[in-house]
Design a protein around this motif. Structure first.
Motif, PDB file in Angstrom:
ATOM      1  N   GLY A   7      25.583 112.403  58.490  1.00 23.56           N
ATOM      2  CA  GLY A   7      26.568 112.661  57.127  1.00 23.56           C
ATOM      3  C   GLY A   7      25.194 113.834  56.623  1.00 23.56           C
ATOM      4  O   GLY A   7      25.221 114.207  55.694  1.00 23.56           O
ATOM      5  N   GLY A   8      24.298 114.183  57.085  1.00 25.34           N
ATOM      6  CA  GLY A   8      22.892 114.583  56.801  1.00 25.34           C
ATOM      7  C   GLY A   8      21.989 114.403  57.235  1.00 25.34           C
ATOM      8  O   GLY A   8      21.538 112.960  58.285  1.00 25.34           O
ATOM      9  N   PRO A   9      20.309 115.077  56.691  1.00 22.33           N
ATOM     10  CA  PRO A   9      19.311 114.070  56.892  1.00 22.33           C
ATOM     11  C   PRO A   9      18.991 113.367  56.781  1.00 22.33           C
ATOM     12  O   PRO A   9      19.631 113.049  55.928  1.00 22.33           O
ATOM     13  N   GLY A  10      18.138 112.696  57.133  1.00 27.71           N
ATOM     14  CA  GLY A  10      17.884 111.154  57.458  1.00 27.71           C
ATOM     15  C   GLY A  10      16.898 111.126  55.990  1.00 27.71           C
ATOM     16  O   GLY A  10      15.893 112.466  56.852  1.00 27.71           O
ATOM     17  N   PRO A  11      16.287 109.924  56.035  1.00 32.21           N
ATOM     18  CA  PRO A  11      13.726 109.711  55.838  1.00 32.21           C
ATOM     19  C   PRO A  11      13.050 109.925  57.065  1.00 32.21           C
ATOM     20  O   PRO A  11      13.977 110.020  58.488  1.00 32.21           O
ATOM     21  N   VAL A  12      12.461 111.153  56.766  1.00 33.76           N
ATOM     22  CA  VAL A  12      11.203 111.284  57.793  1.00 33.76           C
ATOM     23  C   VAL A  12      10.268 110.401  57.891  1.00 33.76           C
ATOM     24  O   VAL A  12       9.546 110.514  56.825  1.00 33.76           O
ATOM     25  N   ILE A  13       9.503 109.862  58.409  1.00 33.79           N
ATOM     26  CA  ILE A  13       8.443 109.000  58.482  1.00 33.79           C
ATOM     27  C   ILE A  13       6.751 110.444  58.912  1.00 33.79           C
ATOM     28  O   ILE A  13       7.383 111.257  59.714  1.00 33.79           O
ATOM     29  N   GLU A  14       6.222 110.693  57.609  1.00 34.16           N
ATOM     30  CA  GLU A  14       5.325 111.287  58.038  1.00 34.16           C
ATOM     31  C   GLU A  14       3.669 110.649  58.361  1.00 34.16           C
ATOM     32  O   GLU A  14       3.376 111.700  58.335  1.00 34.16           O
ATOM     33  N   ALA A  15       3.804 109.440  58.200  1.00 34.74           N
ATOM     34  CA  ALA A  15       2.770 108.656  58.366  1.00 34.74           C
ATOM     35  C   ALA A  15       2.899 107.891  58.145  1.00 34.74           C
ATOM     36  O   ALA A  15       3.834 107.062  57.136  1.00 34.74           O
ATOM     37  N   VAL A  16       1.826 106.711  59.116  1.00 29.84           N
ATOM     38  CA  VAL A  16       1.919 105.607  58.913  1.00 29.84           C
ATOM     39  C   VAL A  16       0.276 105.024  58.892  1.00 29.84           C
ATOM     40  O   VAL A  16      -0.065 105.340  59.342  1.00 29.84           O
ATOM     41  N   GLY A  17      -0.220 103.963  58.674  1.00 24.97           N
ATOM     42  CA  GLY A  17      -1.020 103.400  58.615  1.00 24.97           C
ATOM     43  C   GLY A  17      -1.666 102.084  58.426  1.00 24.97           C
ATOM     44  O   GLY A  17      -0.760 101.797  57.771  1.00 24.97           O
ATOM     45  N   PRO A  18      -3.238 101.375  58.239  1.00 25.78           N
ATOM     46  CA  PRO A  18      -2.923 100.335  58.085  1.00 25.78           C
ATOM     47  C   PRO A  18      -1.932  99.688  56.634  1.00 25.78           C
ATOM     48  O   PRO A  18      -2.578 100.095  55.695  1.00 25.78           O
ATOM     49  N   LEU A  19      -1.065  99.237  56.819  1.00 26.61           N
ATOM     50  CA  LEU A  19      -0.066  98.335  55.756  1.00 26.61           C
ATOM     51  C   LEU A  19      -0.018  99.555  55.244  1.00 26.61           C
ATOM     52  O   LEU A  19       0.196  99.446  53.565  1.00 26.61           O
ATOM     53  N   THR A  20       1.170 101.139  55.394  1.00 27.58           N
ATOM     54  CA  THR A  20       1.140 102.312  54.652  1.00 27.58           C
ATOM     55  C   THR A  20       2.259 102.581  55.620  1.00 27.58           C
ATOM     56  O   THR A  20       2.275 102.616  57.236  1.00 27.58           O
ATOM     57  N   ALA A  21       3.276 103.534  54.907  1.00 27.30           N
ATOM     58  CA  ALA A  21       3.366 104.190  55.126  1.00 27.30           C
ATOM     59  C   ALA A  21       4.128 105.331  54.430  1.00 27.30           C
ATOM     60  O   ALA A  21       4.679 104.937  53.243  1.00 27.30           O
ATOM     61  N   THR A  22       3.740 107.063  54.714  1.00 26.80           N
ATOM     62  CA  THR A  22       4.967 107.479  53.844  1.00 26.80           C
ATOM     63  C   THR A  22       6.151 108.365  54.413  1.00 26.80           C
ATOM     64  O   THR A  22       5.715 108.700  55.693  1.00 26.80           O
ATOM     65  N   MET A  23       7.431 108.245  53.364  1.00 27.28           N
ATOM     66  CA  MET A  23       8.045 108.640  54.442  1.00 27.28           C
ATOM     67  C   MET A  23       8.763 110.475  53.431  1.00 27.28           C
ATOM     68  O   MET A  23       8.352 110.331  51.906  1.00 27.28           O
TER      69      MET A  23
END
Length: 145
Positions: free
Chosen positions: A26-42
């Protein structure tokens, strides 16, 4: 604290596309911008399907972003565990985000053999103020040797 991840950003993204193709229905979904030790940015790209009356982004859109961001952090650090499941999510909505992208920064506070506990800070893209603070717990299935 780990110093590297088990899965790269690209590997986590490909895994999510494989096991959760409905994220982009139905449209754009979440995009992973970065992952790291114990982290993720979406990033949740803006789409009118995420609006609620009054022109603000909806709570369910922020809930989805937080849930997927925590899951991405778990995947990046444990590997492809498709059956890790959400057992609790709690949200504090702090201000109404206007139309635009949302950024979710997930941080795992505990990553054990059976449970993962983390938080997600959600902001409108380019803004400092939080629009939502979420916490979550995930049950991690036993690893097969």
């Amino acid at each position: 604290m780990p110093t590297e991840t088990t899965m790269s950003r690209e590997a986590v993204s490909a895994f999510l596309d494989e096991v959760f193709p409905q994220l982009h229905h139905g449209g754009p979904g979440p995009v992973i911008e970065a992952v790291g030790p114990l982290t993720a940015t979406m990033r949740l790209p803006y789409h009118e399907r995420h609006l609620r009356p009054g022109g603000t982004l909806s709570g369910p859109a922020m809930m989805m972003l937080a849930d997927v961001a925590l899951y991405a952090a778990i995947l990046a650090n444990l590997g492809p565990v498709a059956l890790a499941v959400t057992t609790n999510l709690s949200f504090n909505f702090m201000r109404k985000p206007g139309p635009g992208d949302l950024i979710g920064e997930a941080r795992l506070m505990k990553l054990g053999r059976q449970l993962a506990v983390g938080e997600v800070l959600i902001r409108s893209d380019g803004a400092e103020d939080l629009v939502c603070h979420a916490t979550g717990t995930y049950a991690i299935p036993p690893r097969k040797n």
